[in-house]
Design a protein around this motif. Sequence first.
Motif, PDB file in Angstrom:
ATOM      1  N   GLY A  18       6.473   6.574   2.148  1.00  0.00           N
ATOM      2  CA  GLY A  18       5.467   7.130   3.040  1.00  0.00           C
ATOM      3  C   GLY A  18       5.816   8.551   3.451  1.00  0.00           C
ATOM      4  O   GLY A  18       6.584   9.232   2.772  1.00  0.00           O
TER       5      GLY A  18
ATOM      6  N   VAL B  61       2.655   4.764   5.733  1.00  0.00           N
ATOM      7  CA  VAL B  61       2.035   4.594   4.412  1.00  0.00           C
ATOM      8  C   VAL B  61       0.571   4.214   4.606  1.00  0.00           C
ATOM      9  O   VAL B  61       0.196   3.607   5.611  1.00  0.00           O
ATOM     10  CB  VAL B  61       2.699   3.507   3.519  1.00  0.00           C
TER      11      VAL B  61
ATOM     12  N   SER C 128       6.970  -0.115  -2.877  1.00  0.00           N
ATOM     13  CA  SER C 128       7.343   0.237  -1.504  1.00  0.00           C
ATOM     14  C   SER C 128       7.909  -0.983  -0.783  1.00  0.00           C
ATOM     15  O   SER C 128       7.381  -2.085  -0.908  1.00  0.00           O
ATOM     16  CB  SER C 128       6.114   0.744  -0.747  1.00  0.00           C
TER      17      SER C 128
ATOM     18  N   GLY D 204      -0.337  -1.121   0.032  1.00  0.00           N
ATOM     19  CA  GLY D 204       0.824  -0.229   0.110  1.00  0.00           C
ATOM     20  C   GLY D 204       1.203   0.219  -1.284  1.00  0.00           C
ATOM     21  O   GLY D 204       0.853  -0.435  -2.286  1.00  0.00           O
TER      22      GLY D 204
END
Length: 594
Positions: free
Chosen positions: A395, A298, A133, A129
């Motif tokens: 995302g 994402v 995030s 990721g």
Amino acid sequence: MTLKEERNEIKNRALTEWVAEIARLTTPDQVVWCDGSEAEKDRLAALAVKSGSLIPLSPQKKPGSFLHRSDPNDVARTEHLTFVCTPSQRDAGPTNNWSPPDQTYAKLRGWLKGSMRGRTMYVVPYVMGPLGSPFAKVGVEITDSVYVVLNMRIMTRMGAPALAMLGEREDFCRGVHCTLDLNPDRRLICHFPQDNAIWSVGSGYGGNALLSKKCFALRIASWQGRGEGWLAEHMLILGLQSPAGDTRYIAAAFPSACGKTNLAMLTPPAEFAGWKVFTVGDDIAWLRVGDDGRLWAVNPENGYFGVAPGTNSHSNPNAMKMVGHDSIFTNVAMTTDGDVWWEGMETAPPEKLIDWRGRPWNPGSGDKAAHPNSRFTTPMANNPALSPHANDPQGVPISAIVFGGRRATTMPLVLESQNWTHGVYLGATMGSETTAAAAGAVGVVRRDPMAMLPFCGYNMGDYFAHWLQMEGAIKNPPRIFMVNWFRKGSDGKFLWPGFGENLRVLKWMLDRIDGRATATDTPVGRVPRVEDLNLHGLDTAGDRMREDLAVKTDEWSAEVASTAEFFDKLGPAMPPALRDKHRGLVNSINGARP
Ligand code: GTP
Ligand code: SPV
Ligand code: MN
């Protein structure tokens, strides 16, 4: 044993204790903690070249790039050797191989005892990721393969950022990978979702050995997502920008080697001037409901592990550009001037090549020069079509979900679902012909629900129920579609040109969402008529297009019979809502029979 701990400053007790425990078991000569630096990459690449595991490619033709030839018995995922080891077999479900956790740990420990003697054990911390995030997760892979470390460095955010993100936390995915002697009789890829742990033994191949990918980001993460109310899916994520400049995001699940990488970075046809496709991800999506009630995605990965054969400057110009430097090629053929080659790259192969096994090859050789599942590993930063939101911690919001299989018959070019439940039904009943991405027969149609058959870390019936339940949480759900780029005419040729032309189908989807395009209701879903699609500039004849869009009752009778068999196999966990949908479909198909 002398353990050379290169990084005494690692403060995370849970991590250092676990690493020490695996080192006591495997007894490596040294333990190396990877930091992800450029200097480390150069040092490891030099080691791999010295050992013969990597072959440097021409600095002119493919700067910074290497070729790896794997063991010929270790060229694809091995689904029959992949296990989900939950305490109860019911939780793994009828579509997963299962073995009891305690016995499996004991067996693997037995195999791993002293297995790294004379070797180096690498500790590879990584983030899945975008950095920063709230959806990112940390994993640590222990491996004795330099090839794995170098691939992980491309595929994930690896090294120092992962340790920084982890801090003192203990909730990292623990992955143990040991190459052993690559004997298929001592090969197992085992998942323990309840422990957030993976043990992979006896294979160096991508999906078996790069534990961040299918093992963590799909099998373990799908289990976590079920508990936490989100989805981990085998999906590409793309942004589609109109000439007016607005961008909509689409997530699409196709089985292995069925076109995700290609769709994610497609080049629009000339008639679609001003349209652009941007790649957010090409293989895996983590999907959550945002505060605005939309579904947000994402891409947990940082690179692409893509299929080489069939990639060329017409089918996928962006891929050809991105693999032009700083890439690792696995099991492709090599030219006499240190470049790479694979089937489907140019119309005529060069006169002389070294094939994927390292043997001299010429066009008369008969065998394929590159393995059908040969691959490239490339940093996503190399992709000319990379989305500016690929590293966005939040995302991107998803407007449409697309399911798709590789089907020579039955499935029309595109179908629109009637609603969320029907869309879940379409995904759950997906079929696809098997490909070279997994060991075993190729070209056999099997049920591959949501392209997750090999990757769902829990009971498939529970997985469908989780999908159905998500509707309640998503105030503005994406529209769900089904596509098939691979239907064939009576001449055995694909009816649809595919690749960049697939944009025409994506455009129809957006027009449907915006209420601008028409479709015909059929028992299986809404299908465009030929005139509903923008086919300007395409020289595909009208009757071939009609054939590609046809819903044929006899084909669907066989299809629903096969679905029924699959639903029965799933047993009591199968959600009643999908059984109802199925009964409704069977009735309308039988009703439509002449
Ligand atoms: P994994 O990495 O295994 O998950 O695969 P993927 O879904 O990303 O598949 P990929 O895009 O790499 O495509 C696999 C193969 O299908 C390649 O040989 C492509 O050339 C071919 N392919 C991709 N898109 C199309 C298409 O639209 N039409 C046709 N006929 N072939 C396609
Ligand atoms: C797939 O098989 O779906 C892949 C390649 O994306 S692997 O990483 O081997 O799973
Ligand atoms: Mn994949």
